[in-house]
Design a protein around this motif. Structure first.
Motif, mmCIF file in Angstrom:
data_model
loop_
_atom_site.group_PDB
_atom_site.id
_atom_site.type_symbol
_atom_site.label_atom_id
_atom_site.label_comp_id
_atom_site.label_asym_id
_atom_site.label_seq_id
_atom_site.Cartn_x
_atom_site.Cartn_y
_atom_site.Cartn_z
ATOM 1 N N SER A 1 25.870 31.593 37.605
ATOM 2 C CA SER A 1 24.952 32.709 37.348
ATOM 3 C C SER A 1 25.680 34.033 37.164
ATOM 4 O O SER A 1 25.408 34.775 36.213
ATOM 5 N N ALA A 2 26.636 34.337 38.040
ATOM 6 C CA ALA A 2 27.245 35.661 37.967
ATOM 7 C C ALA A 2 28.730 35.612 37.660
ATOM 8 O O ALA A 2 29.404 36.629 37.648
ATOM 9 N N GLY A 3 29.262 34.398 37.408
ATOM 10 C CA GLY A 3 30.703 34.243 37.247
ATOM 11 C C GLY A 3 31.256 34.919 36.008
ATOM 12 O O GLY A 3 30.522 35.244 35.072
ATOM 13 N N PHE A 4 32.571 35.124 36.030
ATOM 14 C CA PHE A 4 33.236 35.816 34.931
ATOM 15 C C PHE A 4 33.100 35.053 33.617
ATOM 16 O O PHE A 4 32.830 35.634 32.570
ATOM 17 N N ILE B 1 39.422 40.409 39.183
ATOM 18 C CA ILE B 1 37.990 40.209 39.393
ATOM 19 C C ILE B 1 37.699 40.067 40.880
ATOM 20 O O ILE B 1 36.788 40.702 41.407
ATOM 21 N N GLY B 2 38.511 39.251 41.549
ATOM 22 C CA GLY B 2 38.283 39.030 42.977
ATOM 23 C C GLY B 2 38.355 40.328 43.749
ATOM 24 O O GLY B 2 37.479 40.643 44.559
ATOM 25 N N ILE B 3 39.407 41.107 43.481
ATOM 26 C CA ILE B 3 39.599 42.314 44.282
ATOM 27 C C ILE B 3 38.605 43.405 43.864
ATOM 28 O O ILE B 3 38.052 44.112 44.709
ATOM 29 N N TRP B 4 38.339 43.497 42.577
ATOM 30 C CA TRP B 4 37.371 44.495 42.118
ATOM 31 C C TRP B 4 35.985 44.213 42.705
ATOM 32 O O TRP B 4 35.347 45.105 43.257
ATOM 33 N N THR B 5 35.536 42.961 42.615
ATOM 34 C CA THR B 5 34.187 42.679 43.106
ATOM 35 C C THR B 5 34.096 42.818 44.627
ATOM 36 O O THR B 5 33.001 42.988 45.163
ATOM 37 N N GLY C 1 25.506 40.312 37.707
ATOM 38 C CA GLY C 1 26.532 40.310 36.671
ATOM 39 C C GLY C 1 26.947 41.716 36.287
ATOM 40 O O GLY C 1 27.575 41.945 35.260
ATOM 41 N N ASN C 2 26.590 42.669 37.114
ATOM 42 C CA ASN C 2 26.887 44.066 36.813
ATOM 43 C C ASN C 2 28.270 44.431 37.367
ATOM 44 O O ASN C 2 28.408 45.112 38.366
ATOM 45 N N TYR C 3 29.318 43.965 36.676
ATOM 46 C CA TYR C 3 30.685 44.193 37.170
ATOM 47 C C TYR C 3 31.084 45.655 37.079
ATOM 48 O O TYR C 3 31.996 46.098 37.763
#
Lengths: 276, 360, 313
Positions: free
Chosen positions: C152-155, A32-36, A47-49
């Motif tokens: 708000s935007a967390g996993f 998640i860290g590296i992707w975002t 929140g649009n991952y």
């Protein structure tokens, strides 16, 4: 009755399932860290991952708009000097405790052992005053000088030096080498694996130290990376998560690469250190 | 009611062959020794019987049941390891009880079996000690007690004596033998030591080069070895192997030197002859009639071993009475009795009386 | 792993030393010793022993805002601490954190090491993946997890939304904030602990397991009755260093919760830091530091004692 093969296959499938599941759990924060870090902050906040606006913008921002390179440089200088200082001073004192005979040796060694029992976190007030009195505040030396040596490092090298074959030292004695020569030409080369291990420990220890640097550094000129990230985070008023993740990635990726390359050394060192 | 190995093979993934077509029958209640030089696959064979190593091909059956795919615990056997495999954190008593407790036998039965096993190996007094407080021989006995307590009908032992000193080895050898006889279990025993094999076994399997060289009683193996390797493996000092040529139907010339008259007819023109050191005759000789030189003499008490080289450089060892006197570099004449073994060029035993005993 | 230790070698050294002194071979050692051990002794004296005594000294006084001592009060600072509900709750919070971190770190580390010690094709990949958090420093761990906990935007928020579960506000609720800190700490330490456990498990002789296999002992029983006792020295080592490490925890708290909400994660070291450098109460902070020292010294001593005996069997 199920035969070995069938049962093994079932068992292995279950093992792999568990192995993969746990690997995912452990790696999710990384992913998640590296992707975002490649996504625009606006998308992250929505929140649009699964956004497709992948770019290196965050990295460019981090490098150009923040002092992260300066932080990295500061940290590398401090950690490298600390590492070499540990290697020198710890190996010297360890040599004294193993190969030299002097009065009150046991007493001095007990002092070293006691030192290992005292948490540096409890000494921050007087140490701060000392460093301040020496005029070292907000300098690299404020972080380096108090940790030039380490009791743990001395202890660890002593354990290793004690296993240096006595014959090596005796042969050197017969050759007429003095203690400096024996130290430099016999003992250090023979114990190089332990020295590498200690070097890695010391470097990582300095790299990861957080409390002491936050006390003695106030400016970007001397601030190290661990405190620097906090600084970035608190300065970013509107939660620029993309860039913050990019800065975290910039720090963690080289460390992990180094770790994988040095994995073999590290692992054996860990086990040696653990129960010896 | 026996353990049958039929064409058992083992190959590793890299294509290395460890065992090739091993076939044998191990009778119930016998002391069966697998012997061979290191790396011959004997431990692998034992581990395959135990079920710790999967077999690549062939079949292993115990009491009529094919066990190829059975896990170790379902084979009703027990094993004594070279390193003893004692749990360092458990007392002697708990070490012996470990498997029984794990399988949830009831308390009183566990106690009875463990106490009996400890009595059997004379360890009752040490039952509360930890393995590190025991001598090598005592640790060995704990491992034996564990095997005894398990009540399995087959016991496997992998070089159990190799970590002991020479004297203790002889003592434990006798104890293991007595224990096997007393319990009436089938004992399959792996060793590299030919003396252990000779002194304890009902039957010996000789392994070499991944193949079975011979299976037989100790006497058969010694007197009628199947081939040159087996002949050389048993006996101290080892048998002397020399080249020989046929000079008539019933006589050969050994080492292009002395003649031996045989009780049998020889067919091969060129052959090898195996002469045990005690069948060689050593005499003092002058320079003209001598055919060898003494290199070294070892005094063993009631006999001496003479190490000598023939004029053509071949080395032999001979056993002579201890009152015979030979000096180093002395000239001697060596001849032989006609009690010799004949091998063809490929090393196969072609001695006449072999037919009577083949496959016995 | 266990065959060498200080106690194995020291007796020989003694004999040697006696012989040496007879021949006066070591006459020059004094001079060399001061060169070799002097610098380290001096540095440790200045930056470890002196501050320790100084802290103890300050803790018996009242101080002004510059950290200078003003009035000797004996143990009054300690009495005040112990009777302050604020400090007692801080100690509780620290204790909960230490117990939580130690328990989950060891349980997870053992689970991972046990899984990764199997001989399976490709297992090396998992070993590498599991040790990956060793390369993660405090600030990186904090940032990664801060984002995951982000309300708000967390996993986690995203996940709960996807599954239509009520969202949890991780950092605003005292209990959840403690969990958040514990999870992050465990995650950060897991790589190291995993590698140490893996090494220990791999050094257990395989014949012990084979002997158990032959006797029909289940894998589950083998883990609890062979693996665990065999690695107990390592287990103890990891327990003590995890306990010591979590008592000293500072960075993650400073980065993730800042001691909050409502002091729910205000642990000992964070208190020492705040009371001295923000509250200006050096005396109180010093007393807290001495309490920390006693705790750490106790656990370190325990570890030394144990290492001296090497093993428990």
């Amino acid at each position: 009755m199920a035969n070995i093969d069938e049962r093994n296959v079932l068992k292995n499938i279950f093992s792999y399932f568990l192995l993969i599941l746990l690997a995912v759990v452990i790696l999710v924060p990384f992913f998640i860290g590296i992707w975002t870090s490649f996504l625009p902050t606006a998308d992250i906040l929505k929140g649009n991952y699964f956004s497709t606006n992948i770019s290196l913008t965050n990295y460019i921002d981090a490098f150009t708009n923040t002092p992260i390179l300066r932080y990295l440089g500061n940290t590398i200088v401090v950690a490298t000097i600390t590492m070499f200082a540990h290697l020198l001073f710890c190996s010297m004192s360890a040599y004294a405790f193993v190969f030299l005979d002097f009065k009150y040796k046991k007493f001095f060694f007990a002092l070293f052992m006691i030192t290992m029992m005292l948490p540096s976190e409890a000494a921050i007030i007087p140490n701060f005053q000392t460093v301040k009195a020496l005029g070292l505040l907000d300098h690299y030396s404020a972080m380096i000088v108090p940790s030039l040596t380490s009791a743990f490092g001395t202890f660890m090298l002593r354990q290793s030096f004690m296993q240096t074959p006595k014959e090596l030292k005796e042969a050197a004695d017969i050759e007429g080498l003095n203690h400096f020569q024996i130290f430099w030409k016999v003992v250090l080369p023979y114990n190089r694996i332990s020295l590498i291990t200690l070097g890695a420990y010391s470097f990582l220890g300095a790299w990861n130290s957080y409390l002491w640097p936050i006390l003695v550094t106030f400016s970007n000129n001397s601030r190290v990376i661990q405190n620097g990230l906090k600084q970035l985070q608190s300065e970013e008023t509107f939660n620029n998560w993309g860039m913050i993740q990019a800065s975290a990635a910039i720090i963690v990726i080289p460390t992990i690469l180094v770790l994988f390359i040095g994995q073999h050394y590290f692992k054996s060192g860990l086990n040696e250190g653990a129960v010896k | 009611m026996s353990t049958l190995l039929t064409n058992v093979c083992k190959q590793y993934d890299q294509g290395k062959t460890v065992l090739k077509n091993v076939t044998a029958e191990i009778e119930t209640g016998e002391f069966f020794v697998i012997v061979g030089p290191s790396g011959c696959g004997k431990s692998t064979l034992l581990r395959m019987i135990a079920g710790l190593t999967q077999i690549s091909d062939g079949e292993i059956s115990i009491d009529g049941q094919v066990v190829n795919n059975l896990p170790p615990k379902d084979r009703n056997l027990t094993m004594v390891f070279q390193s003893y495999a004692l749990f360092p954190f458990l007392s002697v008593w708990d070490n012996v009880a470990f498997g029984l407790k794990a399988r949830k036998h009831d308390q009183s039965e566990v106690e009875e079996r463990v106490n009996n096993a400890l009595k059997m190996v004379n360890l009752e007094d040490l039952k509360d000690r930890k393995p590190r407080e025991l001598s090598g021989g005592q640790r060995q006995r704990v491992a034996l007690a564990r095997a005894v307590a398990s009540d399995a009908k087959i016991c496997l032992m992998d070089e159990p004596l190799s970590n002991l000193d020479a004297q203790l080895r002889i003592k434990m050898r006798q104890e293991i033998y007595a224990l096997q006889r007393k319990l009436g279990i089938t004992l399959i025993y792996v060793t590299h030591d030919q003396v252990e094999a000779m002194t304890m076994a009902d039957h010996i399997m000789v392994l070499h080069d991944s193949k079975v060289q011979q299976i037989g009683t100790p006497a058969e193996i010694y007197k009628t070895p199947a081939n040159e390797f087996v002949a050389g493996f048993f006996g101290v000092p080892p048998i002397n192997i020399l080249y020989a040529t046929k000079i008539s139907d019933k006589a050969i010339r050994v080492n292009n030197d002395f003649q031996v008259d045989l009780d049998q007819t020889v067919t091969e023109k060129e052959l090898k002859v195996g002469i045990r050191p005690n069948e060689l005759i050593v005499e003092k000789a002058d320079e003209l009639s001598a055919n060898a030189t003494v290199q070294n003499v070892e005094f063993l008490g009631d006999e001496k071993i003479v190490y000598a080289t023939f004029s053509n450089g071949n080395e032999v060892s001979a056993i002579v009475p201890s009152d015979a006197h030979f000096d180093m570099f002395e000239n001697i004449k060596i001849t032989s009795t006609n009690n010799v073994l004949l091998f063809n060029q490929d090393g196969i035993n072609v001695t006449a009386n072999r037919e009577d005993l083949i496959n016995a | 792993m266990l065959k060498t230790s200080a106690t194995d070698v020291i007796p020989e050294k003694k004999v040697e030393a006696k012989q040496k002194s007879k021949f006066k071979l070591t006459a020059n050692d004094k001079y060399y010793a001061s060169i070799f051990a002097g610098p380290s002794l001096f540095l440790l004296g200045l930056f470890v022993f002196y501050p320790m005594f100084r802290t103890l000294y300050i803790s018996l006084f009242l101080t002004n805002t510059f950290g200078n001592t003003t009035l000797f009060v004996g143990l009054e600072n300690y009495v005040k601490l112990i009777s302050s509900p604020d400090f007692v709750s801080s100690m509780w919070v620290t204790l909960v954190y230490v117990v939580g971190v130690t328990f989950f770190t060891i349980a997870m580390g053992l689970l991972l090491a046990n899984l990764a010690s199997q001989k399976l094709p490709g297992i090396a990949i998992f070993r590498t993946l599991y040790s990956v958090t060793m390369g993660v420093s405090v600030s990186v761990a904090a940032i990664f997890w801060l984002f995951i906990f982000n309300p708000s935007a967390g996993f986690f928020t995203l996940l709960t939304k996807m599954l239509n579960l009520p969202t949890i506000n991780w950092l605003a609720n005292p209990t959840n904030a403690m969990w958040a800190i514990i999870i992050t700490t465990v995650w950060m330490h897991l790589g190291f602990v995993f590698l140490v456990f893996l090494g220990a498990i791999e050094s257990v002789p395989t014949t012990l397991y084979e002997a158990a296999d032959v006797e029909g002992v289940s894998k589950h029983y083998q883990f609890f009755h062979i693996t665990l006792p065999m690695i107990s020295p390592t287990l103890f080592f990891i327990s003590t260093i995890t306990i010591i490490g979590s008592f000293k925890s500072f960075g993650l708290i400073d980065l993730i919760t800042k001691g909050g909400p409502t002091n729910a994660t205000n642990m000992l070291v964070y208190r020492i830091y705040n009371d001295a450098f923000f509250g200006g109460n050096y005396a109180k902070s010093s007393a807290e530091a001495i309490i920390l020292t006693v705790i750490i010294a106790f656990f370190t001593y325990l570890q030394f004692k144990f290492l001296e005996k090497k093993v428990n069997y």
